[in-house]
Enzyme design. Structure first.
Site, short mmCIF file in Angstrom:
data_model
loop_
_atom_site.label_atom_id
_atom_site.label_comp_id
_atom_site.label_asym_id
_atom_site.label_seq_id
_atom_site.Cartn_x
_atom_site.Cartn_y
_atom_site.Cartn_z
N HIS A 33 13.37 -26.89 -55.81
CA HIS A 33 14.44 -26.38 -56.67
C HIS A 33 14.11 -26.68 -58.14
O HIS A 33 13.90 -27.83 -58.52
CB HIS A 33 15.75 -27.06 -56.28
CG HIS A 33 16.97 -26.48 -56.91
ND1 HIS A 33 17.61 -25.36 -56.43
CD2 HIS A 33 17.69 -26.89 -57.97
CE1 HIS A 33 18.67 -25.10 -57.17
NE2 HIS A 33 18.75 -26.02 -58.12
N ASP A 35 15.47 -26.26 -61.93
CA ASP A 35 16.67 -26.00 -62.75
C ASP A 35 16.28 -25.64 -64.17
O ASP A 35 15.83 -26.49 -64.93
CB ASP A 35 17.56 -27.25 -62.77
CG ASP A 35 18.25 -27.49 -61.44
OD1 ASP A 35 18.99 -26.60 -61.00
OD2 ASP A 35 18.02 -28.56 -60.84
N MET A 137 28.07 -24.26 -56.33
CA MET A 137 27.91 -25.47 -57.16
C MET A 137 29.03 -26.46 -56.82
O MET A 137 30.21 -26.10 -56.86
CB MET A 137 28.00 -25.14 -58.65
CG MET A 137 26.89 -24.30 -59.24
SD MET A 137 25.26 -25.06 -59.22
CE MET A 137 25.51 -26.57 -60.13
N ASP A 175 24.69 -27.14 -54.18
CA ASP A 175 23.97 -27.86 -55.24
C ASP A 175 24.93 -28.73 -56.04
O ASP A 175 25.91 -28.23 -56.60
CB ASP A 175 23.31 -26.81 -56.15
CG ASP A 175 22.44 -27.39 -57.25
OD1 ASP A 175 22.26 -28.62 -57.30
OD2 ASP A 175 21.94 -26.60 -58.07
#
Ligand code: DX5
Ligand code: ZN
Length: 221
Positions: A33, A35, A137, A175
């Protein structure tokens, strides 16, 4: 029966040694992942396509790229060329989000949409036909190490039901604030992929990352 996947967020890794950090988790995870933050859509800055391009040779695992940037469109081909496999975007970041998702598909990536804690599920219903992934999220985007927002569990359940009803092959990713205590709640609510940064990279040194990941999977190490 769904197979749980883990996507470690490099946000909590050592930014001076990102390649080695990927190597240290590679055997235990399903994707990486990344970001991307621009200091405009979210109040923090991380890295962009050039860094991802340099990381690409370090692993064959898919790159799960979470774009917290606005505008989005002009950067999509850069991220595809850099080696992104999944590009996940936020609907608030672009007034023409369906087109943005189409552009992501056109460059050969999987298209993901991310729901902030304050974003309604209704916003993504018209996007279902084009989506490959929905990211819920469980913190406000921008920083690692925040507290899990428990009210989002219901949204995870609702997204699970929406995906199941669609009969499309859409992955459900969660997440933010994923830890040994919150992971079981999220898994039970229907997540396919857990993103975790602090719970993997901030607990002990590299030799413990594998153990940290097994705990998130609910396996006794
Ligand atoms: C936050 C990022 C997350 C973050 C998660 O905007 O999208 O991926 O790295 O970090 P933890 O697992 O520490 O909450
Ligand atoms: Zn993320």
């Amino acid at each position: 029966m769904r197979k749980l996947q883990i996507s470690p967020s490099l946000l909590a890794a050592d930014f001076a040694r990102l390649g080695e950090e990927i190597k240290a988790v590679e055997a235990y995870v399903d994707m990486i992942h990344l970001d991307v933050m621009d200091g405009h859509f979210v109040p923090n800055i991380t890295f962009g396509a050039p860094v991802i391009e340099k990381l690409r040779p370090w692993t064959a695992l898919p790159f799960d790229v979470h774009l917290m940037i606005s505008p989005i469109n002009s950067f999509i081909s850069d991220f595809a060329k850099a080696g992104a496999d999944i590009l996940t975007v936020h609907p608030e970041a672009d007034p023409h989000i369906y087109r943005t998702l189409q552009v992501i598909k056109d460059v050969g990536c999987k298209a993901g949409i991310s729901l902030n804690p304050g974003t309604s599920l209704d916003l993504i219903k018209p996007l279902m036909p084009i989506l490959d992934l929905i990211l819920v999220m469980t913190v406000n985007p921008g920083f690692g190490g925040q507290i899990f927002i428990e009210s989002q569990i219901k949204k995870i359940r609702d997204v699970r039901a929406l995906i199941d009803a669609s009969e499309r092959d859409i992955l459900l990713e969660v997440d933010g604030g994923i830890s040994p205590s919150t992971a079981p709640l999220v898994i039970e609510a229907g997540a396919d992929i857990l993103v975790a940064g602090s719970a993997i990279f901030a607990l002990g040194n590299a030799s413990q990352y594998g153990k940290n990941i097994k705990v998130l999977r609910g396996e006794n190490s």
